[in-house]
Design a protein around this motif. Structure first.
Motif, PDB file in Angstrom:
ATOM      1  N   ALA A 175      -5.014  12.703  -0.137  1.00  0.00           N
ATOM      2  CA  ALA A 175      -5.503  14.073   0.023  1.00  0.00           C
ATOM      3  C   ALA A 175      -5.814  14.417   1.469  1.00  0.00           C
ATOM      4  O   ALA A 175      -5.785  15.589   1.852  1.00  0.00           O
ATOM      5  N   VAL A 176      -6.105  13.402   2.287  1.00  0.00           N
ATOM      6  CA  VAL A 176      -6.478  13.672   3.680  1.00  0.00           C
ATOM      7  C   VAL A 176      -5.342  14.321   4.455  1.00  0.00           C
ATOM      8  O   VAL A 176      -5.566  14.909   5.517  1.00  0.00           O
ATOM      9  N   LEU A 177      -4.105  14.234   3.942  1.00  0.00           N
ATOM     10  CA  LEU A 177      -2.960  14.825   4.637  1.00  0.00           C
ATOM     11  C   LEU A 177      -2.711  16.273   4.236  1.00  0.00           C
ATOM     12  O   LEU A 177      -1.821  16.919   4.785  1.00  0.00           O
ATOM     13  N   SER A 178      -3.482  16.798   3.288  1.00  0.00           N
ATOM     14  CA  SER A 178      -3.278  18.171   2.848  1.00  0.00           C
ATOM     15  C   SER A 178      -3.511  19.145   3.998  1.00  0.00           C
ATOM     16  O   SER A 178      -4.404  18.954   4.831  1.00  0.00           O
ATOM     17  N   ALA A 179      -2.712  20.210   4.017  1.00  0.00           N
ATOM     18  CA  ALA A 179      -2.897  21.244   5.038  1.00  0.00           C
ATOM     19  C   ALA A 179      -4.276  21.868   4.940  1.00  0.00           C
ATOM     20  O   ALA A 179      -4.819  22.360   5.934  1.00  0.00           O
ATOM     21  N   SER A 192      -9.682  18.217  10.316  1.00  0.00           N
ATOM     22  CA  SER A 192     -10.803  17.383   9.897  1.00  0.00           C
ATOM     23  C   SER A 192     -11.420  16.654  11.077  1.00  0.00           C
ATOM     24  O   SER A 192     -10.696  16.050  11.879  1.00  0.00           O
ATOM     25  N   PRO A 193     -12.740  16.687  11.213  1.00  0.00           N
ATOM     26  CA  PRO A 193     -13.362  15.868  12.247  1.00  0.00           C
ATOM     27  C   PRO A 193     -13.163  14.395  11.908  1.00  0.00           C
ATOM     28  O   PRO A 193     -13.201  14.005  10.746  1.00  0.00           O
ATOM     29  N   GLY A 194     -12.923  13.595  12.899  1.00  0.00           N
ATOM     30  CA  GLY A 194     -12.659  12.186  12.642  1.00  0.00           C
ATOM     31  C   GLY A 194     -11.197  11.893  12.416  1.00  0.00           C
ATOM     32  O   GLY A 194     -10.843  10.848  11.865  1.00  0.00           O
ATOM     33  N   ALA A 195     -10.296  12.808  12.835  1.00  0.00           N
ATOM     34  CA  ALA A 195      -8.864  12.609  12.609  1.00  0.00           C
ATOM     35  C   ALA A 195      -8.351  11.338  13.272  1.00  0.00           C
ATOM     36  O   ALA A 195      -7.354  10.758  12.824  1.00  0.00           O
ATOM     37  N   LEU A 196      -9.032  10.876  14.317  1.00  0.00           N
ATOM     38  CA  LEU A 196      -8.587   9.663  15.001  1.00  0.00           C
ATOM     39  C   LEU A 196      -8.722   8.423  14.118  1.00  0.00           C
ATOM     40  O   LEU A 196      -8.124   7.385  14.410  1.00  0.00           O
ATOM     41  N   PHE A 197      -9.511   8.530  13.037  1.00  0.00           N
ATOM     42  CA  PHE A 197      -9.666   7.390  12.141  1.00  0.00           C
ATOM     43  C   PHE A 197      -8.430   7.174  11.268  1.00  0.00           C
ATOM     44  O   PHE A 197      -8.264   6.116  10.672  1.00  0.00           O
ATOM     45  N   LEU A 198      -7.578   8.183  11.159  1.00  0.00           N
ATOM     46  CA  LEU A 198      -6.452   8.134  10.228  1.00  0.00           C
ATOM     47  C   LEU A 198      -5.246   7.429  10.836  1.00  0.00           C
ATOM     48  O   LEU A 198      -4.856   7.705  11.968  1.00  0.00           O
ATOM     49  N   ILE A 199      -4.661   6.516  10.072  1.00  0.00           N
ATOM     50  CA  ILE A 199      -3.361   5.951  10.422  1.00  0.00           C
ATOM     51  C   ILE A 199      -2.348   6.728   9.587  1.00  0.00           C
ATOM     52  O   ILE A 199      -2.116   6.432   8.411  1.00  0.00           O
ATOM     53  N   ALA A 200      -1.774   7.773  10.180  1.00  0.00           N
ATOM     54  CA  ALA A 200      -0.978   8.737   9.429  1.00  0.00           C
ATOM     55  C   ALA A 200       0.166   8.102   8.630  1.00  0.00           C
ATOM     56  O   ALA A 200       0.368   8.451   7.462  1.00  0.00           O
ATOM     57  N   PRO A 201       0.942   7.169   9.206  1.00  0.00           N
ATOM     58  CA  PRO A 201       2.026   6.582   8.405  1.00  0.00           C
ATOM     59  C   PRO A 201       1.517   5.860   7.157  1.00  0.00           C
ATOM     60  O   PRO A 201       2.184   5.865   6.117  1.00  0.00           O
ATOM     61  N   PHE A 202       0.330   5.253   7.240  1.00  0.00           N
ATOM     62  CA  PHE A 202      -0.208   4.549   6.077  1.00  0.00           C
ATOM     63  C   PHE A 202      -0.625   5.549   4.997  1.00  0.00           C
ATOM     64  O   PHE A 202      -0.437   5.297   3.799  1.00  0.00           O
ATOM     65  N   ALA A 203      -1.204   6.684   5.420  1.00  0.00           N
ATOM     66  CA  ALA A 203      -1.573   7.720   4.453  1.00  0.00           C
ATOM     67  C   ALA A 203      -0.324   8.316   3.805  1.00  0.00           C
ATOM     68  O   ALA A 203      -0.312   8.630   2.608  1.00  0.00           O
ATOM     69  N   GLN A 204       0.735   8.467   4.590  1.00  0.00           N
ATOM     70  CA  GLN A 204       2.000   8.945   4.026  1.00  0.00           C
ATOM     71  C   GLN A 204       2.538   7.949   3.005  1.00  0.00           C
ATOM     72  O   GLN A 204       3.043   8.336   1.944  1.00  0.00           O
ATOM     73  N   ASN A 205       2.403   6.657   3.321  1.00  0.00           N
ATOM     74  CA  ASN A 205       2.819   5.633   2.365  1.00  0.00           C
ATOM     75  C   ASN A 205       1.979   5.695   1.089  1.00  0.00           C
ATOM     76  O   ASN A 205       2.493   5.449  -0.008  1.00  0.00           O
ATOM     77  N   PRO A 219       1.152  -5.834  -2.327  1.00  0.00           N
ATOM     78  CA  PRO A 219       2.235  -6.627  -2.921  1.00  0.00           C
ATOM     79  C   PRO A 219       3.199  -5.813  -3.783  1.00  0.00           C
ATOM     80  O   PRO A 219       4.409  -6.049  -3.757  1.00  0.00           O
ATOM     81  N   SER A 220       2.689  -4.836  -4.535  1.00  0.00           N
ATOM     82  CA  SER A 220       3.562  -4.123  -5.472  1.00  0.00           C
ATOM     83  C   SER A 220       4.506  -3.148  -4.785  1.00  0.00           C
ATOM     84  O   SER A 220       5.543  -2.777  -5.341  1.00  0.00           O
ATOM     85  N   THR A 221       4.164  -2.716  -3.574  1.00  0.00           N
ATOM     86  CA  THR A 221       4.997  -1.737  -2.865  1.00  0.00           C
ATOM     87  C   THR A 221       5.612  -2.294  -1.592  1.00  0.00           C
ATOM     88  O   THR A 221       6.534  -1.693  -1.043  1.00  0.00           O
ATOM     89  N   ASN A 222       5.051  -3.410  -1.114  1.00  0.00           N
ATOM     90  CA  ASN A 222       5.454  -3.998   0.169  1.00  0.00           C
ATOM     91  C   ASN A 222       5.278  -2.997   1.313  1.00  0.00           C
ATOM     92  O   ASN A 222       6.045  -2.985   2.272  1.00  0.00           O
ATOM     93  N   LEU A 223       4.249  -2.162   1.185  1.00  0.00           N
ATOM     94  CA  LEU A 223       3.967  -1.140   2.187  1.00  0.00           C
ATOM     95  C   LEU A 223       2.510  -1.221   2.639  1.00  0.00           C
ATOM     96  O   LEU A 223       1.624  -1.555   1.844  1.00  0.00           O
ATOM     97  N   PRO A 224       2.251  -0.876   3.906  1.00  0.00           N
ATOM     98  CA  PRO A 224       0.856  -0.641   4.313  1.00  0.00           C
ATOM     99  C   PRO A 224       0.455   0.748   3.827  1.00  0.00           C
ATOM    100  O   PRO A 224       0.769   1.762   4.457  1.00  0.00           O
ATOM    101  N   ASP A 225      -0.195   0.814   2.684  1.00  0.00           N
ATOM    102  CA  ASP A 225      -0.514   2.096   2.049  1.00  0.00           C
ATOM    103  C   ASP A 225      -1.994   2.174   1.676  1.00  0.00           C
ATOM    104  O   ASP A 225      -2.356   2.724   0.647  1.00  0.00           O
ATOM    105  N   TYR A 226      -2.824   1.621   2.547  1.00  0.00           N
ATOM    106  CA  TYR A 226      -4.267   1.596   2.293  1.00  0.00           C
ATOM    107  C   TYR A 226      -4.576   0.892   0.969  1.00  0.00           C
ATOM    108  O   TYR A 226      -5.489   1.279   0.242  1.00  0.00           O
ATOM    109  N   ASN A 227      -3.797  -0.139   0.677  1.00  0.00           N
ATOM    110  CA  ASN A 227      -4.062  -1.033  -0.454  1.00  0.00           C
ATOM    111  C   ASN A 227      -4.108  -0.289  -1.786  1.00  0.00           C
ATOM    112  O   ASN A 227      -5.142  -0.247  -2.462  1.00  0.00           O
TER     113      ASN A 227
END
Length: 372
Positions: free
Chosen positions: A42-46, A51-64, A190-198
């Motif tokens: 949800a953090v990627l929603s327009a 959002s304050p604290g945007a620097l905390f986000l690893i955008a590719p991981f949230a996309q995953n 393990p189930s996705t083989n992706l860095p997707d915030y677990n």
């Protein structure tokens, strides 16, 4: 029982368990009962842009995370933008206020996974050494690989840490990460083989509440039994009390805590109740974040109202002064650009001993009405 804003377009209906809150536990419950941990997407929603604290986000991981939720059938949308909006809509449907949208990002980075982990452990009486859902605590290096905690950091963490990671040198570790244990936020599921915030850990935590995984049913029963043990009756036995809560609170949302508690108290005690509920607009959970750019211009300190509540209660007990009626207090953010202008009394007005109807919080026996 139901509860609603005075504007019917923003009404909500409670789930039965909402009316027996267990302090901060409902943050945990809603975190793990939202399918697959929708917050990380949800953090990627327009609607959360800026959002304050945007620097905390690893955008590719949230996309995953969005992609992983969709792959597991937990989101139906097919584009990243639509998936993020759908995830946010799920949070709103579960009861988060729209005013919380801008705070999901910073809270997910700093609080949500930690609350889900520590409360699961606490409710089920699990030791951290039990590695519930594959989680543990530890120090890590820059790559997120566990290392021995620096002695100096451990020596001071008693005084500087808050007991909920990340704190001091301690981070949350995903023991089940592909390639070996790694800091949770940097781990590979393990189930996705992706860095997707677990995503696997988030689904496991959800199953602790739903009991959907038979292999974890015993763990689920332990957790749910622990929740039942701390549920409250909301019967204050006619003792005077004041609840002060910020409407923008994203860690302990008003719909999962103060609102249902107040409504249940009114049901139980009726006219004998001496509980006042003060809901403050433009106030959120972490006053300590207010110096951060974006927090300072948007939010007012809630602690001001805590001090006023303590003073009001002292005056009531010592001198018989009346307690404030339940009401919404309408504040004014400082605005401008960071650093925000100095706070003035106009930003944090006092509550009223005779609030207008448009600000009064009322309960008619079945419906709690909160003015917008």
């Amino acid at each position: 029982m139901s509860a609603s804003h005075s504007d019917s377009s923003s009404s909500f209906h409670s789930r039965p368990t909402d009316w027996r809150p267990s302090r901060c536990g409902w943050t945990w419950l809603e975190t793990v009962s939202t399918p697959g941990g929708a917050t990380g997407a949800a953090v990627l929603s327009a609607r959360a842009a800026g959002s304050p604290g945007a620097l905390f986000l690893i955008a590719p991981f949230a996309q995953n995370r969005c992609a992983s939720l969709a792959a597991k059938g937990l989101l139906a949308s097919t584009t990243l933008a639509a998936q993020a909006d759908e995830a946010l809509d799920k949070l709103l449907a579960y009861g988060w206020e729209p005013e919380s949208a801008l705070l999901h990002l910073s809270h997910y980075a700093l609080a949500t996974p930690a609350i889900a982990m520590t409360y699961s452990n606490s409710y089920g009486r699990f030791s951290v050494a039990d590695n519930l859902c594959g989680f543990s605590f530890g120090a890590v290096d820059a790559a997120g690989t566990p290392i021995a905690a620096p002695a100096a950091a451990i020596a001071t963490i008693f005084g500087t840490g808050n007991g909920i990671p990340p704190t001091g040198a301690i981070q949350i570790i995903n023991n089940d990460s592909v390639g070996g244990p790694r800091r949770d936020a940097l781990s590979i599921s393990p189930s996705t083989n992706l860095p997707d915030y677990n995503i696997d850990g988030a689904i496991c935590q959800r199953e602790l509440w739903t009991g959907a995984n038979r292999d974890r049913l015993r763990d689920s029963l332990r957790v749910r039994f622990g929740v039942a043990q701390v549920q409250k009756t909301a019967d204050l036995n006619r003792k005077p009390a004041i609840i002060v809560h910020g409407r923008n609170d994203t860690l302990v949302p008003v719909n999962f805590s103060s609102r249902p508690y107040y409504a249940r108290n009114q049901q139980v005690e009726g006219r004998a109740s001496r509980l006042s509920y003060i809901e403050v607009t433009n106030a959120q959970h972490f006053d300590a974040f207010l110096p951060i750019a974006g927090f300072d211009t948007r939010y007012v300190p809630l602690h001001v109202y805590f001090i006023r509540a303590v003073d009001a209660m002292y005056a009531h007990l010592a001198n018989g002064a009346p307690l404030p009626p339940s009401q919404v207090v309408r504040t004014t953010p400082r605005g401008g650009t960071s650093p925000a202008p100095a706070l003035t009394p106009a930003n944090v007005p006092a509550w009223s001993l005779n609030p207008p109807a448009a600000d009064r919080i009322t309960f008619d026996g079945t419906t709690l009405t909160i003015p917008d």
